[in-house]
Enzyme design. Structure first.
Site, PDB file in Angstrom:
ATOM      1  CG  LEU A 106     -56.198   1.833  50.800  1.00  0.00           C
ATOM      2  CD1 LEU A 106     -56.100   1.683  52.479  1.00  0.00           C
ATOM      3  CD2 LEU A 106     -55.647   3.245  49.670  1.00  0.00           C
ATOM      4  CG  ASP A 107     -51.491   0.161  44.814  1.00  0.00           C
ATOM      5  OD1 ASP A 107     -53.321   0.056  44.580  1.00  0.00           O
ATOM      6  OD2 ASP A 107     -50.919   1.464  44.991  1.00  0.00           O
ATOM      7  CG  PHE A 108     -50.984  -6.937  47.910  1.00  0.00           C
ATOM      8  CD1 PHE A 108     -51.925  -8.049  48.143  1.00  0.00           C
ATOM      9  CD2 PHE A 108     -48.990  -7.411  48.570  1.00  0.00           C
ATOM     10  CE1 PHE A 108     -51.388  -9.202  48.844  1.00  0.00           C
ATOM     11  CE2 PHE A 108     -49.712  -8.714  49.202  1.00  0.00           C
ATOM     12  CZ  PHE A 108     -50.512  -9.355  49.208  1.00  0.00           C
TER      13      PHE A 108
END
Ligand code: URA
Length: 235
Positions: A106-108
């Site tokens: 998942l993105d940051f």
């Protein structure tokens, strides 16, 4: 670190320094136990999770397979190492945690369901493009969601960089700036790029589920638990 499987004959030849011929003889004489059972199958897949004994001597005790569900918080890198940021692995307090890998990054700043395991076969079943398992996201956007997104996402969207068209995705509008989106693949920044096509910025993204596995609502952001036997078997 990925833990690769091996063939039983090759494993025994390397581990016990035997010729392939000796290995075949030992197997035929029922002197090899795999998880407590004799095996004569030369190409049986041996995994680090299997217990292997030869003439009563333990060659491999068998690692414990680990399957964790984490509620990923925002501001945390989906990586096992990062020079500058806290990683999801920093949230895990388990022996052998260096063997874990992430099944579906998942993105940051994306929050929600993240699965970690040391079982590469299991995570491949979950993430390989042919699995088509639905990944469900709650999306919040800066501007009102154009209802035309519903059809555009369902038809698939051409991404020039990868030269591919996304698989049909289901978008359900919950309110003008909030929707539930089900994807059947996991392309780089896919949700943000799909809304970006409509010049709409994703301001919050949360993964609720991956296939049959749903984030346990009892888990606060940053907390994790082991999957149950039943959850593991669903993949
Ligand atoms: N799509 C995105 O854009 N970001 C994620 O973290 C997951 C899916």
């Amino acid at each position: 670190m990925r833990l690769q499987p091996d063939r039983l004959d090759r494993y025994l030849a390397n581990r016990a320094r035997l010729s392939r011929q000796d290995v075949r003889r030992l197997l035929a004489e029922d002197r090899v136990l795999v998880n407590g059972e004799t095996s004569r199958i030369v190409d049986l897949e041996v995994r680090v999770f299997d217990r292997i004994e030869l003439d009563g001597e333990m060659l491999q005790a068998g690692k414990a397979a680990r399957y964790l569900m984490l509620h990923k918080p925002a501001g945390c890198a989906s990586a096992t190492q990062d020079a500058t940021h806290r990683t999801v692995l920093d949230l895990i307090d388990e022996p052998d945690k260096q063997d874990l890998h992430i099944a579906g990054r998942l993105d940051f700043n994306t929050t929600g369901l993240m699965l970690l395991t040391n079982d590469g076969q299991w995570s491949r079943r979950l993430t390989q493009p042919t699995s088509l398992l639905g990944k469900v996201y709650l999306v919040e956007t800066e501007d009102e969601i154009d209802p035309a997104c519903v059809d555009a996402f369902a038809q698939g969207m051409y991404f020039r960089f990868e030269n591919l068209t996304t698989l049909p995705a289901e978008l359900v509008l919950l309110n003008p700036r909030r929707a539930r989106l089900t994807l059947h693949e996991g392309r780089y920044h896919q949700v943000k790029r799909m809304f970006g096509r409509f010049n709409n910025k994703v301001t919050a993204l949360h993964r609720e589920s991956m296939g049959p596995l749903t984030l346990d609502l009892a888990l606060e952001p940053g907390r994790y638990r082991s999957l149950t036997e039943q959850e593991i078997a669903q993949i």
